[in-house]
Design a protein around this motif. Structure first.
Motif, PDB file in Angstrom:
ATOM      1  N   MET A 140      45.796  33.910  43.230  1.00 13.62           N
ATOM      2  CA  MET A 140      45.200  35.113  42.655  1.00 13.62           C
ATOM      3  C   MET A 140      44.609  35.952  43.783  1.00 13.62           C
ATOM      4  N   SER A 194      41.929  38.255  44.567  1.00 14.28           N
ATOM      5  CA  SER A 194      40.676  38.644  43.943  1.00 14.28           C
ATOM      6  C   SER A 194      39.821  39.393  44.969  1.00 14.28           C
ATOM      7  N   SER A 234      33.529  38.366  43.278  1.00 11.15           N
ATOM      8  CA  SER A 234      33.900  37.630  42.073  1.00 11.15           C
ATOM      9  C   SER A 234      33.228  36.255  42.089  1.00 11.15           C
ATOM     10  N   LYS A 255      37.611  40.346  37.174  1.00 10.78           N
ATOM     11  CA  LYS A 255      38.123  39.462  38.214  1.00 10.78           C
ATOM     12  C   LYS A 255      37.495  38.075  38.116  1.00 10.78           C
ATOM     13  N   ASP A 284      39.411  34.561  37.656  1.00  8.73           N
ATOM     14  CA  ASP A 284      39.246  33.502  38.660  1.00  8.73           C
ATOM     15  C   ASP A 284      38.764  32.203  38.024  1.00  8.73           C
ATOM     16  N   SER A 332      42.304  31.188  44.861  1.00 10.71           N
ATOM     17  CA  SER A 332      41.805  32.546  44.705  1.00 10.71           C
ATOM     18  C   SER A 332      41.539  33.082  46.107  1.00 10.71           C
ATOM     19  N   ARG A 357      40.338  36.066  48.476  1.00  8.48           N
ATOM     20  CA  ARG A 357      39.333  37.071  48.168  1.00  8.48           C
ATOM     21  C   ARG A 357      39.096  37.995  49.367  1.00  8.48           C
ATOM     22  N   TRP A 396      38.810  28.585  46.511  1.00  9.89           N
ATOM     23  CA  TRP A 396      38.518  29.997  46.745  1.00  9.89           C
ATOM     24  C   TRP A 396      38.363  30.213  48.250  1.00  9.89           C
TER      25      TRP A 396
END
Length: 263
Positions: A117, A119, A123, A153, A157, A179, A181, A225
């Motif tokens: 993702m 992002s 987030s 978002k 997430d 994720s 970022r 993340w």
């Protein structure tokens, strides 16, 4: 080694095009989802002149239903899915709802092993433990400036985290959910980045984001993340460090609360 099959949502965006070009240069099979047939010609130009070209699907994500997402994933049979789509004028429909539909379809497909993702660092629900006061204030400013985007978002997430856990708890095949970022995006590629637990404020080029995506997809040991800004490491070194040192920026968030979102 089997050629990776990649499905990119948001294929006509700046990052989407750059990712596709890199993947095609590596002879990966790429299917790019775009919104408008007028964008097709540009997508077909991506990649080496005499090399493979992307397949294209035209889909309006703002009106995509759950069954539409499932049909796309079933048709393409991707190993990797990247959600890089966004719509500033219809945030909830695309950045949140469409993302969640694609996540669900991907989790329920045995073909899909990795999901990324795209992002952004704001987030999250809580102050990151490694931020200083300036970082925290900049985070609060961004949440206040873009509340709808931040909420959409974050919802996507957290849903990815929850659904990835559900898949990994109930399937023998490992599902890697990432994720990525990036901070504020630029067009000037620097080739040097900092990945993992970074300062909140910063910028990073779209080309470097695309290179990090390809690097993360090329590994079998990456999940979590990862915040991304300009830095002092080349992309492969930055990815190696982030994975080796377990620098997932999900630290400080409430995982149990996220897991309750699986459905």
């Amino acid at each position: 080694m089997t050629t990776p099959r990649v499905l990119i949502f948001g294929g006509n965006g700046g990052i989407g095009r750059l990712m596709a070009a890199l993947m095609l240069a590596n002879s990966w099979h790429v299917t790019s989802v775009i919104r408008d047939t007028r964008q097709e010609a540009d997508i077909f130009q991506l990649g080496p002149k005499l090399g493979p070209k992307a397949d294209v699907l035209v889909v309006d994500l703002a009106h995509m239903k759950d069954e539409d997402a499932s049909k796309i994933v079933t048709q393409v049979k991707p190993n990797y899915v990247v959600f890089a789509a966004g719509n500033m004028s219809n945030v909830n429909a695309v950045d949140r709802d469409a993302a969640k539909k694609v996540i669900k379809a991907s989790v329920f497909s045995s073909d899909v092993r990795k999901f990324i993702m795209i992002s952004f660092p704001a987030s999250r629900r809580k102050r990151a433990p490694w931020w200083d006061e300036t970082d925290y204030q900049n985070y609060l400013d961004e949440i206040r400036a873009f509340p709808e985007i931040a909420k959409a978002k974050l919802d996507a997430d957290e849903y990815l985290v929850a659904m990835a856990k559900q898949r990994n708890d109930n399937s023998p095949s490992v599902f890697q959910a990432i994720s990525l970022r990036p901070s504020w995006l630029t067009n000037a590629s620097k080739g040097k980045v900092h990945l993992g637990k970074t300062n909140f404020s910063g910028q990073v080029s779209r080309a470097d984001v695309a290179a990090v995506v390809v690097s993360l997809l090329s590994r079998d040991d990456t999940t979590g993340w990862f915040d991304l800004v300009e830095g002092s490491d080349d992309v492969e070194t930055a990815v190696d460090k982030a994975v080796r040192d377990n620098m997932s920026s999900i630290e400080g968030e409430d995982l149990e609360q996220m897991y309750s979102k699986a459905r």
